[in-house]
Design an enzyme around this catalytic site. Structure first.
Site, PDB file in Angstrom:
ATOM      1  N   ASP A   1      -6.190 -12.309   3.818  1.00 49.11           N
ATOM      2  CA  ASP A   1      -5.232 -13.422   3.570  1.00 49.11           C
ATOM      3  C   ASP A   1      -4.055 -13.455   4.271  1.00 49.11           C
ATOM      4  O   ASP A   1      -3.150 -12.804   4.184  1.00 49.11           O
ATOM      5  CB  ASP A   1      -5.004 -13.449   1.975  1.00 49.11           C
ATOM      6  CG  ASP A   1      -4.125 -14.572   1.628  1.00 49.11           C
ATOM      7  OD1 ASP A   1      -4.563 -15.692   2.290  1.00 49.11           O
ATOM      8  OD2 ASP A   1      -3.191 -14.676   0.539  1.00 49.11           O
ATOM      9  N   GLU A  32      -8.964 -16.317   6.028  1.00 52.57           N
ATOM     10  CA  GLU A  32      -8.807 -17.561   5.639  1.00 52.57           C
ATOM     11  C   GLU A  32      -8.419 -18.563   6.805  1.00 52.57           C
ATOM     12  O   GLU A  32      -7.373 -17.910   7.567  1.00 52.57           O
ATOM     13  CB  GLU A  32      -7.703 -17.488   4.518  1.00 52.57           C
ATOM     14  CG  GLU A  32      -7.470 -18.926   3.850  1.00 52.57           C
ATOM     15  CD  GLU A  32      -6.581 -18.877   2.515  1.00 52.57           C
ATOM     16  OE1 GLU A  32      -6.941 -18.548   1.790  1.00 52.57           O
ATOM     17  OE2 GLU A  32      -5.295 -19.092   2.967  1.00 52.57           O
ATOM     18  N   ASP A  35      -1.719 -12.510  -2.921  1.00 51.65           N
ATOM     19  CA  ASP A  35      -2.217 -12.357  -1.619  1.00 51.65           C
ATOM     20  C   ASP A  35      -3.467 -11.271  -1.645  1.00 51.65           C
ATOM     21  O   ASP A  35      -4.587 -11.516  -1.004  1.00 51.65           O
ATOM     22  CB  ASP A  35      -1.630 -11.862  -0.546  1.00 51.65           C
ATOM     23  CG  ASP A  35      -0.011 -12.537  -0.774  1.00 51.65           C
ATOM     24  OD1 ASP A  35      -0.078 -13.705  -0.057  1.00 51.65           O
ATOM     25  OD2 ASP A  35       0.888 -12.111  -1.470  1.00 51.65           O
TER      26      ASP A  35
END
Length: 170
Positions: free
Chosen positions: A7, A67, A140
């Site tokens: 992330d 991501e 996160d």
């Protein structure tokens, strides 16, 4: 399949390693790389690169799932996220590890069944899927695990379909 989920973020970069296959996932590791927001951007990126490289060496993932950067109205945030994404892409590619990108909607749909799930729903489902006693924190870390789960489940299925398609005579 061992997947490192990333992330991306320059202040906080979530990392999660999962061993999984469709319908099954086991957490191997989870963490967050933090850099000081007031620090020199180049030094922060070098620190992030070293930390990611250490994770790749330690956990030896077969693939890195990142991501996809979401472009919103805050250009500064988008740029620092893009920088962190580039570090993940560079670090994995230098080791010959494939990198795949998943949108937030894909990840949410894979772990919750709804592409519109909120962060608390994603965290709750990651906790349940992985059989954890405590929810991964901060968000996160949970998001990185969700990325890894998403790819372990969806990526493995897509790879099997591609392999089957390759066997079909033309």
């Amino acid at each position: 399949m061992r997947v490192l989920g990333v992330d991306p973020g320059l202040t906080r970069c979530g990392l999660g390693v999962v061993d999984g296959r469709p319908g099954r996932a086991v957490m191997v590791a989870v963490g967050v790389v933090r850099t000081p927001s007031g620090g020199d951007p180049g030094e922060r990126l070098v620190f992030l690169e070293r930390e990611l490289d250490a994770w790749l060496a330690r956990f030896e993932p077969e693939v890195v799932a990142v991501e996809r950067v979401f472009a919103d109205t805050n250009i500064t945030t988008v740029m620092t996220t893009a920088h962190a994404t580039a570090i993940a892409l560079l670090t994995a590619t230098k080791r010959g590890i494939p990198v795949v990108f998943h949108t937030p909607t894909e990840v949410k749909a894979a772990v919750t069944g709804s592409g519109r799930a909120d962060k608390s729903q994603v965290t709750a489902m990651v906790t349940r899927i992985l059989g954890l006693d405590v929810a991964p924190r901060p968000a996160d870390a949970a998001d990185a695990l969700a990325l890894a789960i998403c790819h372990a489940w969806r990526g493995a299925a897509e790879a099997r379909l591609a392999a089957l398609a390759a066997r079909v005579p033309r």
